[in-house]
Design an enzyme around this catalytic site. Structure first.
Site, mmCIF file in Angstrom:
data_model
loop_
_atom_site.group_PDB
_atom_site.id
_atom_site.type_symbol
_atom_site.label_atom_id
_atom_site.label_comp_id
_atom_site.label_asym_id
_atom_site.label_seq_id
_atom_site.Cartn_x
_atom_site.Cartn_y
_atom_site.Cartn_z
ATOM 1 N N SER A 175 -1.962 -7.469 10.608
ATOM 2 C CA SER A 175 -0.765 -8.273 10.455
ATOM 3 C C SER A 175 -0.579 -9.208 11.662
ATOM 4 O O SER A 175 -1.476 -9.969 11.982
ATOM 5 C CB SER A 175 0.451 -7.361 10.239
ATOM 6 O OG SER A 175 1.578 -8.080 9.795
ATOM 7 N N ASP A 385 -1.851 -8.570 -1.455
ATOM 8 C CA ASP A 385 -0.897 -8.852 -0.372
ATOM 9 C C ASP A 385 -0.444 -10.301 -0.485
ATOM 10 O O ASP A 385 -1.250 -11.222 -0.353
ATOM 11 C CB ASP A 385 -1.581 -8.600 0.970
ATOM 12 C CG ASP A 385 -0.761 -9.075 2.155
ATOM 13 O OD1 ASP A 385 0.464 -9.270 1.997
ATOM 14 O OD2 ASP A 385 -1.344 -9.248 3.238
ATOM 15 N N HIS A 441 -0.345 -4.952 2.006
ATOM 16 C CA HIS A 441 -0.140 -5.249 3.425
ATOM 17 C C HIS A 441 0.379 -3.984 4.121
ATOM 18 O O HIS A 441 1.549 -3.640 3.986
ATOM 19 C CB HIS A 441 0.886 -6.374 3.583
ATOM 20 C CG HIS A 441 0.922 -6.966 4.948
ATOM 21 N ND1 HIS A 441 0.252 -8.107 5.273
ATOM 22 C CD2 HIS A 441 1.528 -6.577 6.084
ATOM 23 C CE1 HIS A 441 0.450 -8.407 6.535
ATOM 24 N NE2 HIS A 441 1.237 -7.488 7.049
#
Length: 464
Positions: A175, A385, A441
């Protein structure tokens, strides 16, 4: 020979570290002794060690002296490494079936990356997890200063764990860590070139669902929404034409663009950004803008204390995170982990009140610099995601102008397609980009078996 010099550096830098390291044999919520070696501790960085970074170190369960050493950072910025340990790649997680109320129980994760690697989970930047500063000024950090602190942390950690100096070293995270990790890797590489001690056996880095360009990655949500049939062909083409590629910061005077984006918003407003097929759950913000939300995972930062439904309803992955708050804020747990009393003991999975300056808009230039090094890179993306879509990641990788060694093709786990991989090459540098089929994610939380197979094969120079 650098060994005599390293002894001097070792004596200077580690005199205050030994007392900050503790071996943990048991943990509240886990029955019996831990079947792996867990160490926790603090390492001071900065001129006066005013920043105290907390870490969890878990030795490889296969061969600690031979397996890679991985330094792991979570995203945010401000998400604790304990979140990555518990919900992504660590050796234990919560036993949800046997946990209730204020009594979370733990179980082993058979797909832990510690099956194949030694991993240091670091709470960074300062203010994340259990990391703290001794002065208020020291809480003010940025992308670049935090990266420098991680480099200092790693050098000091290895000086007090010199038995791991020869292990292949990889820097990893997911991330938001897609911004600082390339900076950290460049710091390490530059430090090795000018003779910083100890020399670090840097081999490469891994990035999962990485933020790389604050606008580029989020603009890719439009293309992703179209590919996932969340918006129509007609709306997609109209938005592309009218907005001219500017979807996050559109021209407010461009009425046709704004009108198209409003329709796009209506189509995706109930979609879960983290995994488009999972339920969309309650958030702190009653009406988050899913398409143009600037936080990477705006809908994943929830009011944890009110997130568990009082009446039966659809399951939500976010509800699992409640156990981490209960467990990590339990005083007996903090004592077991040897958290220092009187320091930062109010644990949050993601601290949104950091004094943090996001001073690097994009890490693409750092990636471009690293292509000139003798390094390996693994970039993986869950293909469901929408927070940081794989299509944007694929596009910025193409801007590096690398040669393609192995074109887009499927790879398999137990006879099933686990994702699609492309391998790039540039002299001594190589980059492997892969999607994780059905992953969100971030990918290991959703597809742990496939991600363990991925990392094991990549470490073994066999992909995939």
């Amino acid at each position: 020979m650098w060994w005599p010099s390293i002894v001097v550096v070792l004596l200077l830098l580690t005199s205050n570290l030994v007392a900050s390291q503790s071996i943990i044999n048991t943990l509240p919520g886990f029955t019996g002794e831990l079947p792996f070696k867990l160490e926790t501790g603090y390492i001071g960085v900065g001129e006066l060690d005013e920043v105290q970074l907390f870490y969890y170190f878990i030795e490889s369960e296969r061969s600690p002296k031979d397996d890679p050493l991985v330094l792991w950072l979570n995203g945010g910025p401000g998400c604790s490494a304990l979140s990555g340990l518990l919900f992504e790649i660590g050796p234990f997680t919560f036993n949800y079936a046997n946990s209730s109320g204020n009594k979370p129980t733990l179980e082993l994760n058979p797909y832990s990356w510690t099956n194949v690697a030694n991993i240091i989970f670091v709470d960074a930047p300062v203010g994340t997890g259990f990391s703290y500063a001794t002065t208020w000024e020291a809480y003010n950090v940025s992308d670049t200063s935090s990266a420098a602190q991680i480099y200092e942390f790693l050098r000091k950690w290895l000086l007090s764990h010199f038995m791991f100096l020869s292990n292949p070293l990889y820097i990893a995270g997911d991330s938001y860590s897609g911004i600082p990790i390339p900076i950290i890797v460049q710091e390490i590489s530059n430090g090795n070139e000018v003779g910083h001690l100890p020399p670090l056996n840097l081999k490469g880095f891994m990035l999962g669902n990485p933020l790389t360009h604050r606008i580029f990655d989020l603009d890719a949500r439009l293309k992703f929404a179209h590919r996932m049939a969340l918006i129509s062909d007609k709306l997609y083409e109209s938005t592309k034409r009218n907005c001219k590629g500017e979807y996050i910061y559109p021209d407010p005077s461009n009425a046709k663009c704004i009108e198209d984006l409003q329709v796009v918003e209506e189509c995706v407003t109930q979609i879960c950004l983290a995994q488009v097929l999972e339920p969309n759950c309650a958030t702190d913000s009653p009406k988050p803008n899913k398409f143009r939300e600037l936080s990477v995972l705006g809908d994943n930062f929830i009011d944890i204390h009110t997130s568990t439904p009082e009446v039966p309803g659809p399951w939500c992955r976010n509800y699992n995170y409640r156990y981490s708050y209960i467990w990590a804020n339990d005083k007996t747990v903090q004592q077991a982990l040897h958290i220092r009393e009187g320091t930062k003991t109010n644990w949050e999975r993601c601290n949104q009140s950091l004094e943090y300056t996001e001073n690097v808009i994009t890490s693409i230039d750092y990636h471009r610099n690293l292509t000139k090094k003798d390094l390996r890179a693994l970039v993986y993306s869950g293909d469901h995601d929408m927070a940081i879509p794989y299509v944007g990641t694929e596009e910025w990788i193409e801007t590096l102008n690398l040669s393609i060694k192995d074109y887009w093709r499927p790879w398999f786990v137990n006879g099933q397609i686990a994702g699609y991989v492309t391998i790039f090459k540039e002299e001594k540098y190589s980059l492997t980009f892969t999607t994780i089929k059905g992953g969100g994610h971030t990918a290991p939380e959703y597809k742990p078996k496939e991600c363990l197979a991925m990392i094991d094969r990549w470490f073994s120079y066999y992909f995939l």
